[in-house]
Design a protein around this motif. Structure first.
Motif, PDB file in Angstrom:
ATOM      1  N   GLU A 199      29.135  45.116  49.899  1.00 50.20           N
ATOM      2  CA  GLU A 199      29.996  46.028  49.139  1.00 50.20           C
ATOM      3  C   GLU A 199      30.876  45.261  48.152  1.00 50.20           C
ATOM      4  O   GLU A 199      30.993  45.640  46.981  1.00 50.20           O
ATOM      5  CB  GLU A 199      30.886  46.834  50.090  1.00 50.20           C
ATOM      6  N   ALA A 200      31.473  44.174  48.628  1.00 46.43           N
ATOM      7  CA  ALA A 200      32.361  43.384  47.767  1.00 46.43           C
ATOM      8  C   ALA A 200      31.599  42.826  46.573  1.00 46.43           C
ATOM      9  O   ALA A 200      32.089  42.867  45.438  1.00 46.43           O
ATOM     10  CB  ALA A 200      33.003  42.262  48.570  1.00 46.43           C
ATOM     11  N   GLY A 239      36.940  34.663  46.848  1.00 45.87           N
ATOM     12  CA  GLY A 239      37.801  35.438  45.962  1.00 45.87           C
ATOM     13  C   GLY A 239      37.334  36.875  45.828  1.00 45.87           C
ATOM     14  O   GLY A 239      38.142  37.809  45.791  1.00 45.87           O
ATOM     15  N   VAL A 240      36.021  37.071  45.779  1.00 45.71           N
ATOM     16  CA  VAL A 240      35.448  38.414  45.712  1.00 45.71           C
ATOM     17  C   VAL A 240      35.785  39.195  46.981  1.00 45.71           C
ATOM     18  O   VAL A 240      36.165  40.373  46.930  1.00 45.71           O
ATOM     19  CB  VAL A 240      33.922  38.326  45.506  1.00 45.71           C
ATOM     20  N   ILE A 241      35.658  38.524  48.135  1.00 45.86           N
ATOM     21  CA  ILE A 241      35.978  39.181  49.412  1.00 45.86           C
ATOM     22  C   ILE A 241      37.456  39.563  49.455  1.00 45.86           C
ATOM     23  O   ILE A 241      37.816  40.678  49.846  1.00 45.86           O
ATOM     24  CB  ILE A 241      35.616  38.253  50.588  1.00 45.86           C
ATOM     25  N   GLY A 242      38.318  38.630  49.058  1.00 43.27           N
ATOM     26  CA  GLY A 242      39.752  38.912  49.063  1.00 43.27           C
ATOM     27  C   GLY A 242      40.119  40.032  48.115  1.00 43.27           C
ATOM     28  O   GLY A 242      40.955  40.897  48.442  1.00 43.27           O
ATOM     29  N   ALA A 243      39.503  40.049  46.926  1.00 40.68           N
ATOM     30  CA  ALA A 243      39.795  41.106  45.962  1.00 40.68           C
ATOM     31  C   ALA A 243      39.372  42.467  46.495  1.00 40.68           C
ATOM     32  O   ALA A 243      40.046  43.479  46.263  1.00 40.68           O
ATOM     33  CB  ALA A 243      39.082  40.810  44.640  1.00 40.68           C
ATOM     34  N   ASN A 244      38.266  42.501  47.236  1.00 42.82           N
ATOM     35  CA  ASN A 244      37.825  43.774  47.791  1.00 42.82           C
ATOM     36  C   ASN A 244      38.788  44.288  48.855  1.00 42.82           C
ATOM     37  O   ASN A 244      38.999  45.498  48.988  1.00 42.82           O
ATOM     38  CB  ASN A 244      36.419  43.633  48.379  1.00 42.82           C
ATOM     39  N   GLU A 245      39.392  43.363  49.594  1.00 45.46           N
ATOM     40  CA  GLU A 245      40.404  43.777  50.578  1.00 45.46           C
ATOM     41  C   GLU A 245      41.634  44.347  49.878  1.00 45.46           C
ATOM     42  O   GLU A 245      42.202  45.352  50.323  1.00 45.46           O
ATOM     43  CB  GLU A 245      40.802  42.582  51.457  1.00 45.46           C
ATOM     44  N   TRP A 246      42.061  43.710  48.777  1.00 42.49           N
ATOM     45  CA  TRP A 246      43.188  44.254  48.010  1.00 42.49           C
ATOM     46  C   TRP A 246      42.837  45.628  47.451  1.00 42.49           C
ATOM     47  O   TRP A 246      43.695  46.528  47.378  1.00 42.49           O
ATOM     48  CB  TRP A 246      43.569  43.310  46.875  1.00 42.49           C
ATOM     49  N   PRO A 306      43.834  47.642  42.800  1.00 42.23           N
ATOM     50  CA  PRO A 306      43.207  46.860  41.719  1.00 42.23           C
ATOM     51  C   PRO A 306      41.750  46.551  42.011  1.00 42.23           C
ATOM     52  O   PRO A 306      41.390  46.257  43.148  1.00 42.23           O
ATOM     53  CB  PRO A 306      44.051  45.583  41.680  1.00 42.23           C
ATOM     54  N   HIS A 307      40.921  46.636  40.988  1.00 41.91           N
ATOM     55  CA  HIS A 307      39.519  46.236  41.101  1.00 41.91           C
ATOM     56  C   HIS A 307      39.402  44.744  40.854  1.00 41.91           C
ATOM     57  O   HIS A 307      40.300  44.106  40.287  1.00 41.91           O
ATOM     58  CB  HIS A 307      38.659  46.993  40.090  1.00 41.91           C
ATOM     59  N   TYR A 308      38.260  44.186  41.249  1.00 39.60           N
ATOM     60  CA  TYR A 308      38.004  42.769  40.997  1.00 39.60           C
ATOM     61  C   TYR A 308      38.051  42.497  39.496  1.00 39.60           C
ATOM     62  O   TYR A 308      37.470  43.221  38.689  1.00 39.60           O
ATOM     63  CB  TYR A 308      36.635  42.381  41.548  1.00 39.60           C
ATOM     64  N   GLY A 309      38.763  41.437  39.103  1.00 36.98           N
ATOM     65  CA  GLY A 309      38.859  41.074  37.702  1.00 36.98           C
ATOM     66  C   GLY A 309      39.917  41.817  36.925  1.00 36.98           C
ATOM     67  O   GLY A 309      40.084  41.578  35.730  1.00 36.98           O
ATOM     68  N   VAL A 310      40.646  42.734  37.573  1.00 41.23           N
ATOM     69  CA  VAL A 310      41.721  43.483  36.913  1.00 41.23           C
ATOM     70  C   VAL A 310      43.045  43.016  37.509  1.00 41.23           C
ATOM     71  O   VAL A 310      43.198  42.975  38.732  1.00 41.23           O
ATOM     72  CB  VAL A 310      41.549  45.001  37.096  1.00 41.23           C
ATOM     73  N   PHE A 311      43.989  42.687  36.657  1.00 44.58           N
ATOM     74  CA  PHE A 311      45.244  42.078  37.097  1.00 44.58           C
ATOM     75  C   PHE A 311      46.016  43.017  38.018  1.00 44.58           C
ATOM     76  O   PHE A 311      46.235  44.191  37.705  1.00 44.58           O
ATOM     77  CB  PHE A 311      46.101  41.732  35.879  1.00 44.58           C
ATOM     78  N   SER A 312      46.414  42.492  39.163  1.00 48.24           N
ATOM     79  CA  SER A 312      47.146  43.284  40.152  1.00 48.24           C
ATOM     80  C   SER A 312      48.637  43.322  39.817  1.00 48.24           C
ATOM     81  O   SER A 312      49.221  42.298  39.455  1.00 48.24           O
ATOM     82  CB  SER A 312      46.955  42.675  41.548  1.00 48.24           C
TER      83      SER A 312
END
Length: 394
Positions: free
Chosen positions: A127-128, A167-174, A191-197
């Motif tokens: 999924e991530a 980083g992809v896994i962490g971004a998916n958790e966020w 926030p999606h991956y690659g989009v500033f949180s």
């Protein structure tokens, strides 16, 4: 469709190929060797420093431990005291960050055709990866210019650095948990991956507190997650047109405004800076530092030549209704780093036919502002984020 490049290596006396995936823009490695649970950290570090990538075939958790060991070796290298010139300190700091990323990016893991990691004790990352990279058939589709790995022994369709995958896994958790936004009453932005949180909330608080010049219409330029557009909508602005040119940001903003119940008020538009027309309020939070980004998410922080800042200020007057205001949310960190003189900002106001109506300031609350060990501490400690209320000059 432009497929990612193909990488080639030899394994079990056979030539193997796979797609190369790097969201950070790293070039495909020229040489790849196989590594597993028997690989020693010192040998892995030597190879990585020489530019040789290591394709991991052992236990996934052991790969993470090796990455940690590599990071310790990078960080323990003797470092000179930071120079007294803060601009030079910034450039040296960025160079060290890039070198660290290059070395740690040499530890690779495989993904199969479904974007799963075919390693022992690997988590389910499908999924991530699909959210970050795209559908499996697009990411891992068969190369048009090279044979695929047909042995069936490795299931390797894509190679990616372990550091980037984490980083992809962490971004998916966020994305799942979201970031709590006090200005939205504690509701969350996802926030999606690659989009500033919007983890640094100072600039959001400024938009939540500044006096509105009207509630009929507002433009949000470079909306990202849609957080500022959502704050304006929650403050009673009846219509907000939010622009961005990044497909990930557009999808992210649409999802967040729908989740927050303001989708009827906020229209998400693909545009480079301004939409058509004029508005009583035009808001922009451009990247704060004029330097080269090295990953997708850094485009929200680093902007070579202040392109977005000058583009916004140069076109603002033509997109304001009479008596309207432009809100520029900008940190002065670049000034303290010697990368953008304060006079340059004031000159850009004048050249854009703008006048300063007011300025609201807020000090940073992030931990690095109090970290005396940070090589850029002097600049970070002096940083102020401002909301400049700008009007068209007579």
């Amino acid at each position: 469709m432009n497929h990612p490049p193909v990488v080639e290596w030899t394994e079990d006396d056979q030539v193997r190929t796979a797609r190369w995936r790097s969201e950070n823009g790293a070039r495909p490695p020229r040489r790849i060797v196989i590594a597993d649970d028997r690989t020693r950290a010192d040998e892995a570090y030597r190879l990585a420093c020489e530019g040789t990538a290591l394709l991991w075939r052992g236990d996934f958790h052991n790969a993470r431990q090796l990455l940690t060991a590599l990071a310790r070796r990078v960080d323990r290298r003797p470092r000179k005291a930071p120079p007294s010139d803060v601009t030079q300190a910034f450039h040296l700091h960025r160079a060290a960050q890039n070198q660290r990323a290059r070395v740690l990016g040499m530890l690779l893991v495989p993904l199969d055709a479904e974007l799963a990691v075919p390693l022992h004790r690997a988590p389910d990352v499908r999924e991530a990866c699909a959210r970050a990279f795209g559908p499996p058939q697009e990411v891992a589709g068969p190369p048009a210019d090279a044979p695929t790995d047909t042995t069936g022994t490795t299931g390797t369709a894509v190679l990616v650095s372990l550091r980037e995958l984490l980083g992809v896994i962490g971004a998916n958790e966020w994305r799942r948990k979201g970031v709590e936004i006090p200005a939205l009453g504690g509701d969350r932005i996802h926030p999606h991956y690659g989009v500033f949180s919007p983890a640094r909330g100072e600039y959001v608080d400024l938009v939540a507190e500044a006096p509105l010049p009207g509630r009929e219409l507002a433009f949000d330029i470079g909306t990202g997650t849609g957080v500022l557009a959502s704050v304006l909508a929650r403050r009673g602005v009846r219509r907000v047109i939010a622009t961005d040119q990044d497909p990930r940001a557009l999808a992210c903003a649409r999802e967040n405004t729908a989740r927050l119940g303001v989708a009827d008020q906020v229209e998400i538009v693909e545009a480079d800076l301004f939409p058509a027309g004029r508005a009583p309020l035009v808001v922009c939070n451009p990247p704060w530092v004029p330097a080269k980004p090295t990953s997708p998410v850094e485009h929200a922080v680093y902007d070579p030549g202040n392109r977005m800042l000058h583009g916004f200020l140069g076109g603002l007057a033509d997109h304001l209704t009479p008596g309207g205001e432009g809100w520029l949310i900008l940190s002065d960190l670049a000034e303290h780093l010697g990368l953008r003189p304060h006079a340059e900002l004031l000159d850009a106001f004048a050249e854009g036919g703008l006048t300063v109506l007011d300025r609201l300031d807020i000090a940073p609350r992030h931990p690095r502002a109090q970290d005396a060990a940070d090589p850029l501490h002097v600049a970070r400690a002096a940083e102020v984020t401002s909301l400049w209320r700008l009007g068209a000059a007579d």
